[in-house]
Write a protein that holds these residues in place. Structure first.
Motif, PDB file in Angstrom:
ATOM      1  N   ARG A  79      24.336 -19.405  28.187  1.00 32.34           N
ATOM      2  CA  ARG A  79      25.612 -19.408  27.099  1.00 32.34           C
ATOM      3  C   ARG A  79      26.140 -18.505  27.306  1.00 32.34           C
ATOM      4  NH1 ARG A  79      22.224 -21.353  22.631  1.00 32.34           N
ATOM      5  NH2 ARG A  79      24.440 -22.029  21.937  1.00 32.34           N
ATOM      6  N   LYS A  80      27.699 -19.059  26.835  1.00 30.02           N
ATOM      7  CA  LYS A  80      29.084 -18.702  27.078  1.00 30.02           C
ATOM      8  C   LYS A  80      29.261 -18.230  25.718  1.00 30.02           C
ATOM      9  CE  LYS A  80      32.979 -17.943  28.873  1.00 30.02           C
ATOM     10  NZ  LYS A  80      32.846 -16.639  29.199  1.00 30.02           N
ATOM     11  N   VAL A  81      29.446 -16.769  25.627  1.00 32.61           N
ATOM     12  CA  VAL A  81      30.203 -17.374  24.090  1.00 32.61           C
ATOM     13  C   VAL A  81      31.835 -16.523  24.050  1.00 32.61           C
ATOM     14  CG1 VAL A  81      28.108 -15.154  23.058  1.00 32.61           C
ATOM     15  CG2 VAL A  81      30.093 -13.912  24.218  1.00 32.61           C
ATOM     16  N   ASP A  95      17.209 -12.533  20.554  1.00 34.82           N
ATOM     17  CA  ASP A  95      17.840 -13.256  20.617  1.00 34.82           C
ATOM     18  C   ASP A  95      19.504 -12.927  20.794  1.00 34.82           C
ATOM     19  OD1 ASP A  95      19.829 -15.635  21.294  1.00 34.82           O
ATOM     20  OD2 ASP A  95      19.077 -17.098  20.225  1.00 34.82           O
ATOM     21  N   ARG A  96      19.303 -12.264  22.537  1.00 34.35           N
ATOM     22  CA  ARG A  96      20.880 -12.068  23.087  1.00 34.35           C
ATOM     23  C   ARG A  96      21.961 -12.718  22.460  1.00 34.35           C
ATOM     24  NH1 ARG A  96      19.485  -7.450  26.121  1.00 34.35           N
ATOM     25  NH2 ARG A  96      17.441  -7.324  25.806  1.00 34.35           N
ATOM     26  N   VAL A  97      22.086 -14.028  22.703  1.00 32.17           N
ATOM     27  CA  VAL A  97      23.023 -14.937  22.448  1.00 32.17           C
ATOM     28  C   VAL A  97      23.442 -14.474  20.702  1.00 32.17           C
ATOM     29  CG1 VAL A  97      24.104 -17.496  22.722  1.00 32.17           C
ATOM     30  CG2 VAL A  97      22.783 -16.666  24.317  1.00 32.17           C
ATOM     31  N   LYS A 132      27.093 -13.340  19.310  1.00 31.68           N
ATOM     32  CA  LYS A 132      27.793 -13.855  18.617  1.00 31.68           C
ATOM     33  C   LYS A 132      27.659 -12.583  17.323  1.00 31.68           C
ATOM     34  CE  LYS A 132      26.687 -18.794  20.379  1.00 31.68           C
ATOM     35  NZ  LYS A 132      26.405 -20.000  19.925  1.00 31.68           N
ATOM     36  N   CYS A 156      25.400  -5.074  26.818  1.00 29.24           N
ATOM     37  CA  CYS A 156      24.083  -5.525  26.559  1.00 29.24           C
ATOM     38  C   CYS A 156      23.388  -4.397  27.259  1.00 29.24           C
ATOM     39  CB  CYS A 156      23.545  -6.479  27.418  1.00 29.24           C
ATOM     40  SG  CYS A 156      24.261  -7.981  26.223  1.00 29.24           S
ATOM     41  N   ARG A 172      19.683 -16.375  29.257  1.00 28.40           N
ATOM     42  CA  ARG A 172      20.195 -16.839  28.674  1.00 28.40           C
ATOM     43  C   ARG A 172      22.129 -16.613  28.189  1.00 28.40           C
ATOM     44  NH1 ARG A 172      18.461 -17.560  23.358  1.00 28.40           N
ATOM     45  NH2 ARG A 172      19.368 -19.769  23.155  1.00 28.40           N
ATOM     46  N   LEU A 173      21.973 -15.181  27.642  1.00 22.98           N
ATOM     47  CA  LEU A 173      23.730 -14.451  27.623  1.00 22.98           C
ATOM     48  C   LEU A 173      23.711 -14.922  29.061  1.00 22.98           C
ATOM     49  CD1 LEU A 173      25.915 -14.035  25.408  1.00 22.98           C
ATOM     50  CD2 LEU A 173      24.425 -11.254  25.782  1.00 22.98           C
ATOM     51  N   ARG A 174      25.012 -15.547  28.773  1.00 29.06           N
ATOM     52  CA  ARG A 174      25.839 -15.268  30.238  1.00 29.06           C
ATOM     53  C   ARG A 174      26.797 -14.426  30.380  1.00 29.06           C
ATOM     54  NH1 ARG A 174      30.305 -19.722  32.183  1.00 29.06           N
ATOM     55  NH2 ARG A 174      31.085 -18.746  33.740  1.00 29.06           N
ATOM     56  N   ARG A 175      26.665 -13.563  31.556  1.00 27.81           N
ATOM     57  CA  ARG A 175      27.965 -12.478  31.837  1.00 27.81           C
ATOM     58  C   ARG A 175      28.879 -11.940  31.963  1.00 27.81           C
ATOM     59  NH1 ARG A 175      22.158 -10.736  33.216  1.00 27.81           N
ATOM     60  NH2 ARG A 175      21.774 -11.517  31.585  1.00 27.81           N
TER      61      ARG A 175
END
Length: 323
Positions: A38-40, A122-124, A128, A140, A148-151
């Motif tokens: 998932r991208k932020v 949940d790092r995403v 956020k 991070c 799950r968290l796009r870096r």
């Protein structure tokens, strides 16, 4: 949990550990097939390592946050908060937060940097929350395997003394992932500690851990470590590699009585009663958990990660393209 000796001493792992390592590897590959990163909305910089246990991630995270702040960024730190109570409850972390609720490393990072720190499984969600709170980059701590968290930038920290041990997957060896994963990261940082004979290999940036002071936990003026030179002290370390801390104190001419605890150990006052009235020197990570019952002879020994200026130029240049 203390690492099995065969991870690092060259002896052959037992058959059951090698069998379980194959299961671990298969499960990891299966998990990755179903992960959808998932991208932020802001850049994400991930610091991590490939082996279980400590390798120097937290000193690097503190150094990076400080350098980002100096360069005009507003970094926030996302962490799982290893071993904390109520692990399913997201929390904002400050220097006064109880480490039992936040984890020792997030409290230490908050205390050293003043940055916003969020602990969340949940790092995403953590990323956020930090962005919503005004952060323009998410750092991070220990997130290399949290896919799950796009870096945007990955930094691997390597223990300069132990490196990858026997190179086998858990539990036959210390590896969370195979060593080939190292080729995919953007920067490889070698934690040399205070040793002068540990040299970085091609493609690695050396990080030296520098210390020179002892801070009284009960409050008061910092003392130079040289004040303890030639004296006997109790040395307390509940980190991934306690011997690294003990060696640092010895390098300052301090005669230590070592007391090694498990990484992330939860201290009680009884743990620090050693039967003699010697000064007690401990790591920063241990100190944040001992403040409540610390006495006048208890000291924290902070460390700072120092890297070549060329590393910072390369890192900030990479990040400038993401703004």
């Amino acid at each position: 949990m203390k690492a099995p000796r065969y991870w690092f001493d060259g002896s052959r792992p037992p058959l059951h550990a090698r069998a379980l390592a194959r299961v671990y590897g298969a499960a990891s590959r299966l998990r990755l097939k179903f992960v959808r990163p998932r991208k932020v909305s802001k850049p994400v910089l991930v610091i991590g390592n490939l082996i279980a246990g400590g390798s120097g991630k937290t000193p690097l995270a503190i150094a990076i946050v400080a350098r980002l702040q100096a360069a005009g960024w507003t970094p926030g730190v996302a962490s799982r908060g290893y071993g904390r109570d109520e692990a399913g409850t997201p929390r904002w972390v400050e220097s006064v937060t109880d480490p039992k609720l936040a984890g020792d490393e997030p409290v230490l990072i908050a205390a050293r940097t003043g940055a916003k720190v969020r602990v969340d499984a949940d790092r995403v969600a953590a990323a956020k929350a930090l962005i919503a709170a005004g952060c323009d980059i998410v750092v991070c701590d220990d997130g290399l395997q949290h896919y799950r968290l796009r870096r945007d930038v990955e930094i691997e920290v390597i223990d300069g003394l132990r490196r990858y041990g026997n190179g086998l997957l858990i539990p036959a060896g210390p590896m969370r992932e195979l060593a080939t994963r190292s080729a995919d990261v953007d920067f490889r940082v070698l934690n040399t500690g205070s040793a002068t004979d540990v040299k970085a290999e091609f493609g690695e940036w050396p990080m030296r851990l520098v210390t020179g002071q002892a801070l009284p936990l009960a409050g008061g003026r910092a003392l130079p470590l040289s004040r303890f030179s030639g004296q006997r002290v109790h040395a307390v370390a509940g980190i991934g590699d306690p011997e690294r801390f003990f060696a640092t104190l010895r390098s300052h001419g301090i005669a230590i009585v070592p007391h090694a605890f498990a990484d992330h150990h939860r201290y009680t006052a009884e743990d620090l009663r050693f039967g003699s009235d010697l000064p007690v020197l401990m790591t920063e990570k241990d100190a944040v958990k001992c403040m409540r019952f610390a006495g006048e002879r208890h000291y924290s020994v902070p460390v700072s990660g120092e890297l070549p200026e060329a590393f910072w130029i390369a890192l900030l240049d990479r990040l400038s393209n993401l703004r």
